[in-house]
Design a protein around this motif. Structure first.
Motif, mmCIF file in Angstrom:
data_model
loop_
_atom_site.group_PDB
_atom_site.id
_atom_site.type_symbol
_atom_site.label_atom_id
_atom_site.label_comp_id
_atom_site.label_asym_id
_atom_site.label_seq_id
_atom_site.Cartn_x
_atom_site.Cartn_y
_atom_site.Cartn_z
ATOM 1 N N UNK A 27 0.829 -1.199 0.000
ATOM 2 C CA UNK A 27 0.000 0.000 0.000
ATOM 3 C C UNK A 27 0.866 1.253 0.000
ATOM 4 N N UNK A 28 1.919 1.252 0.820
ATOM 5 C CA UNK A 28 2.808 2.413 0.876
ATOM 6 C C UNK A 28 3.447 2.675 -0.480
ATOM 7 N N UNK A 29 3.901 1.611 -1.149
ATOM 8 C CA UNK A 29 4.516 1.812 -2.460
ATOM 9 C C UNK A 29 3.495 2.360 -3.460
ATOM 10 N N UNK A 30 2.302 1.797 -3.448
ATOM 11 C CA UNK A 30 1.280 2.240 -4.389
ATOM 12 C C UNK A 30 0.910 3.707 -4.186
ATOM 13 N N UNK A 31 0.897 4.135 -2.936
ATOM 14 C CA UNK A 31 0.561 5.528 -2.614
ATOM 15 C C UNK A 31 1.726 6.479 -2.820
ATOM 16 N N UNK A 32 2.940 5.946 -2.894
ATOM 17 C CA UNK A 32 4.130 6.795 -2.894
ATOM 18 C C UNK A 32 4.429 7.345 -1.519
ATOM 19 N N UNK A 33 4.031 6.600 -0.485
ATOM 20 C CA UNK A 33 4.150 7.071 0.895
ATOM 21 C C UNK A 33 5.377 6.463 1.565
ATOM 22 N N UNK A 34 6.312 7.269 2.048
ATOM 23 C CA UNK A 34 7.489 6.730 2.726
ATOM 24 C C UNK A 34 7.137 6.127 4.083
ATOM 25 N N UNK A 35 7.964 5.182 4.525
ATOM 26 C CA UNK A 35 7.808 4.552 5.830
ATOM 27 C C UNK A 35 9.048 4.829 6.663
ATOM 28 N N UNK A 36 8.853 5.490 7.793
ATOM 29 C CA UNK A 36 9.931 5.693 8.751
ATOM 30 C C UNK A 36 10.009 4.462 9.650
ATOM 31 N N UNK A 37 11.151 3.774 9.640
ATOM 32 C CA UNK A 37 11.372 2.643 10.539
ATOM 33 C C UNK A 37 11.987 3.166 11.825
ATOM 34 N N UNK A 38 11.212 3.134 12.889
ATOM 35 C CA UNK A 38 11.663 3.694 14.158
ATOM 36 C C UNK A 38 12.153 2.588 15.084
ATOM 37 N N UNK A 65 18.174 -2.768 16.549
ATOM 38 C CA UNK A 65 16.894 -3.362 16.172
ATOM 39 C C UNK A 65 16.333 -2.719 14.910
ATOM 40 N N UNK A 66 16.354 -1.389 14.843
ATOM 41 C CA UNK A 66 15.820 -0.705 13.664
ATOM 42 C C UNK A 66 16.666 -0.987 12.427
ATOM 43 N N UNK A 67 17.989 -0.946 12.580
ATOM 44 C CA UNK A 67 18.858 -1.238 11.448
ATOM 45 C C UNK A 67 18.655 -2.645 10.919
ATOM 46 N N UNK A 68 18.485 -3.606 11.831
ATOM 47 C CA UNK A 68 18.248 -4.987 11.420
ATOM 48 C C UNK A 68 16.948 -5.132 10.652
ATOM 49 N N UNK A 69 15.921 -4.371 11.037
ATOM 50 C CA UNK A 69 14.655 -4.457 10.303
ATOM 51 C C UNK A 69 14.847 -4.029 8.848
ATOM 52 N N UNK A 70 15.625 -2.985 8.637
ATOM 53 C CA UNK A 70 15.876 -2.546 7.257
ATOM 54 C C UNK A 70 16.669 -3.598 6.487
ATOM 55 N N UNK A 71 17.697 -4.147 7.104
ATOM 56 C CA UNK A 71 18.492 -5.172 6.430
ATOM 57 C C UNK A 71 17.648 -6.400 6.097
ATOM 58 N N UNK A 72 16.749 -6.764 6.991
ATOM 59 C CA UNK A 72 15.872 -7.900 6.729
ATOM 60 C C UNK A 72 14.946 -7.621 5.543
ATOM 61 N N UNK A 73 14.493 -6.381 5.412
ATOM 62 C CA UNK A 73 13.672 -6.035 4.251
ATOM 63 C C UNK A 73 14.465 -6.215 2.966
ATOM 64 N N UNK A 74 15.737 -5.828 2.972
ATOM 65 C CA UNK A 74 16.578 -6.040 1.794
ATOM 66 C C UNK A 74 16.735 -7.532 1.508
#
Length: 327
Positions: free
Chosen positions: A151-162, A196-205
């Protein structure tokens, strides 16, 4: 020069009560950090907040519900999220030149969360959303959360990973053994939050999220939550990751980085090396890193970037990032 802070937090009494009702302070020591002057500043969305923004030199705050948000709540979070977003929309409407907002989502109900994100962007005019890491036992790359990211991609809406507090087993293994207060600080703002936040981004990759959703844009605070400083090491996983592109390209194509009140030029310089000046965003992490004396504006004006890059860092990159929102 207009100065926009994109990671600026609030907290409502309803959320505080919901945390208390499930005894969240026993599982997440960061809940106890929202007290005293911090709690008062989190709750205020009117003149006091505006005055503090003026004092530090910030023109616009992009408002987001503080960590751990609604990550630990169940189905009741669907209605709570709607009430929070409606309340924040009123605050933005009262001061449209001073406030923007990121959507609060009921992430334990991903399909409902995607619908709420769409409502917030298309109806309320919000600029994206903020997620706080794990939900229950699932990391954000779990397939159940695909609808939110799609949904975020379709909207062009960024996601802040906190950042959020690591699970108890991790805290016990790596962040304990001193005293309760020091253990809690070590596991949160001392280090645990940021790993924790950095790992979430790496896991998405590594999970191929950006191969499936190539236009998805993620924001990491605190100059990239440590991961920028090990980008060269992550690149060595290319030969086994099975991704469509080299890992380093996801940093340049799918990641924005913001300061979160860490006004350190050598961190900024490292961010420029990895993601480029066009992917730098400014933020003060209000109210946690609030410092008076025009502190925010002084840092931007003296950060060492050329005039065009300074303007982009201060407001231009954010304005461009949200310019394609489907509203």
């Amino acid at each position: 020069m207009k100065l926009i802070g994109i990671e600026e937090h609030f907290l409502t009494e309803e959320v505080r009560d919901a945390w208390s009702a499930i005894g969240l302070e026993l599982a997440d020591p960061s809940v106890g950090f929202h007290a005293g002057a911090i709690e008062k500043r989190l709750a205020n969305l009117t003149d006091e907040r505006l005055a503090l923004m003026d004092e530090t030199g910030l023109d616009v705050q992009v408002l987001s519900l503080t960590t751990p948000a609604l990550q630990d709540l169940g189905p009741e979070s669907v209605d709570i999220a709607r009430r929070i977003n409606d309340t924040v929309a009123i605050a933005v409407a009262r001061h449209p030149d001073r406030f923007q907002a990121l959507a609060t989502l009921p992430v334990s109900s991903p399909e409902q969360a995607a619908l709420e994100l769409e409502r917030c962007v298309t109806t309320l005019g919000f600029k994206g959303t903020m997620l706080c890491g794990r939900v229950g036992n699932h990391n954000l790359d779990h397939s159940c959360f695909h609808s939110i990211f799609a949904c975020a991609e379709a909207l062009g809406a960024p996601i802040l990973l906190h950042p959020r507090t690591p699970p108890a087993a991790v805290r016990d293994a790596y962040y304990s053994g001193f005293n309760p207060t020091l253990d809690a600080c070590f596991a949160t703002f001392g280090m645990g939050w940021h790993y924790d936040a950095g790992l979430q981004f790496l896991r998405l990759i590594l999970s191929g999220t950006f191969d499936r959703l190539p236009k998805l844009q993620i924001i990491l605070g605190h100059w990239g939550e440590l991961v920028l400083f090990y980008a060269e090491r992550f690149a060595r996983m290319d030969q086994v990751a099975g991704l469509e592109r080299p890992i380093e390209t996801y940093f340049r194509d799918n990641l924005y980085v913001t300061a979160s009140g860490m006004f350190l030029r050598h961190y900024l310089e490292r961010a420029v090396e990895i993601v480029g000046t066009e992917r730098l965003l400014f933020s003060t992490d209000f109210p946690y890193q609030y410092r008076p004396g025009r502190n925010a504006r002084n840092f931007v004006e003296q950060c060492g970037l050329d005039p065009a890059a300074t303007e982009a860092f201060a407001h231009g990159n954010w304005t461009r990032l949200i310019s394609g929102l489907s509203a």
